[in-house]
Write a protein that holds these residues in place. Structure first.
Motif, short mmCIF file in Angstrom:
data_model
loop_
_atom_site.label_atom_id
_atom_site.label_comp_id
_atom_site.label_asym_id
_atom_site.label_seq_id
_atom_site.Cartn_x
_atom_site.Cartn_y
_atom_site.Cartn_z
N MET A 1 0.83 45.22 -18.12
CA MET A 1 0.82 43.54 -17.18
C MET A 1 1.16 42.09 -17.62
O MET A 1 1.80 41.70 -17.08
N LEU A 2 1.91 42.17 -19.06
CA LEU A 2 2.58 40.90 -20.10
C LEU A 2 3.89 41.06 -19.13
O LEU A 2 4.46 39.89 -19.23
N LYS A 3 4.80 42.18 -18.70
CA LYS A 3 5.83 42.55 -18.25
C LYS A 3 6.45 41.67 -17.16
O LYS A 3 6.78 40.65 -16.73
N LYS A 4 4.72 42.19 -16.33
CA LYS A 4 5.06 42.10 -14.82
C LYS A 4 4.54 40.58 -14.58
O LYS A 4 5.09 39.51 -13.81
N THR A 5 3.82 39.45 -15.69
CA THR A 5 3.69 38.33 -15.68
C THR A 5 5.34 37.77 -15.85
O THR A 5 5.55 36.76 -15.83
N PHE A 6 5.34 38.36 -17.16
CA PHE A 6 6.78 37.48 -17.80
C PHE A 6 8.04 36.96 -16.27
O PHE A 6 8.41 36.88 -15.93
N LEU A 7 7.83 38.84 -15.96
CA LEU A 7 8.99 38.94 -14.72
C LEU A 7 8.80 37.48 -13.66
O LEU A 7 9.72 37.42 -12.96
N MET A 8 7.37 38.40 -13.07
CA MET A 8 7.50 37.35 -11.95
C MET A 8 7.12 35.45 -12.36
O MET A 8 8.36 35.14 -11.30
N GLN A 41 0.64 39.52 -5.90
CA GLN A 41 0.92 38.21 -6.29
C GLN A 41 2.49 38.30 -5.80
O GLN A 41 2.88 39.07 -5.09
N ALA A 42 2.39 36.80 -4.81
CA ALA A 42 4.40 36.85 -3.79
C ALA A 42 4.18 35.73 -4.11
O ALA A 42 3.43 34.77 -4.01
N ASP A 58 3.71 48.47 -6.67
CA ASP A 58 3.81 49.22 -6.87
C ASP A 58 5.40 49.57 -8.52
O ASP A 58 6.06 50.48 -8.61
N GLY A 59 4.82 48.60 -9.19
CA GLY A 59 5.83 47.99 -10.71
C GLY A 59 7.48 47.79 -9.63
O GLY A 59 8.58 48.31 -10.98
N LYS A 60 7.33 47.34 -8.96
CA LYS A 60 8.33 46.91 -8.21
C LYS A 60 8.36 45.30 -7.14
O LYS A 60 7.35 44.96 -7.36
N LEU A 95 -1.05 44.68 3.25
CA LEU A 95 0.29 45.46 3.21
C LEU A 95 0.09 46.96 3.59
O LEU A 95 -0.19 47.51 3.52
N THR A 96 1.12 46.95 4.04
CA THR A 96 1.64 48.18 4.80
C THR A 96 2.86 48.92 4.52
O THR A 96 3.22 48.05 4.36
N TYR A 97 2.97 50.30 4.79
CA TYR A 97 4.15 51.10 4.49
C TYR A 97 4.16 51.38 6.32
O TYR A 97 3.41 52.45 6.29
#
Length: 120
Positions: A1-8, A41-42, A58-60, A95-97
Motif C-alpha cells: 500500500m505504501l508503494k502504491k501511495t508513493f508511486l501515485m 485511483q485515477a 492489477d498492481g500497475k 472498469l471493464t476489460y
C-alpha cells in the motif's frame, strides 16, 4: 500500500509540473470507491482538446485516452496489451476489460464505483 501511495504521489507531482508548464492543461486526482470497498485511483489530464487518464489496477499503472465525449466518458488503455476501459457517467464509473478476441464481450472488473466527493 505504501508503494502504491508513493508511486501515485510521484506521478501526480510530475503531472502537476507538466500542467504548470502547459497553458491549457489541467490535472485532477480522483478516487472512486467501488463494490466491496475497493478504491480505484485515477488521475485525469486535460490538454487542450484531448483528455487522458492514468489508473492504478492489477498492481500497475494503466495510461488511457478518452475515446468518446458525451454524457458517458470512455477511456481506453493506450497499450493494446492492457485492454482496460474506464466508463464514467456523472459520479458513477465502472472498469471493464475487453479481450483481444473481438467475439468475446467486455468483462466487468469493477462496478458501482462512486467518485469520492471529498476529493472533487
Amino acid at each position: 500500500m505504501l508503494k502504491k501511495t508513493f508511486l501515485m504521489t510521484f506521478i501526480l507531482a510530475a503531472l502537476y509540473g507538466f500542467a504548470a508548464n502547459a497553458q491549457a492543461s489541467s490535472v485532477r486526482n480522483q478516487t472512486y470507491i467501488c463494490e466491496r470497498g475497493v478504491a480505484l485511483q485515477a488521475i485525469f489530464i486535460k490538454d487542450k482538446d484531448d483528455s487522458y487518464a492514468v489508473i492504478f489496477v492489477d498492481g500497475k499503472l494503466v495510461a488511457m485516452h478518452e475515446d468518446v465525449k458525451g454524457p458517458e466518458r470512455l477511456f481506453i488503455a493506450v497499450d493494446d496489451q492492457d485492454n482496460y476501459r474506464f466508463h464514467i457517467k456523472g459520479n458513477d464509473a465502472s472498469l471493464t476489460y475487453k479481450d483481444s478476441d473481438q467475439s468475446k464481450a467486455e468483462k466487468v472488473v469493477l462496478q458501482s464505483c462512486q467518485a469520492d466527493i471529498a476529493e472533487d
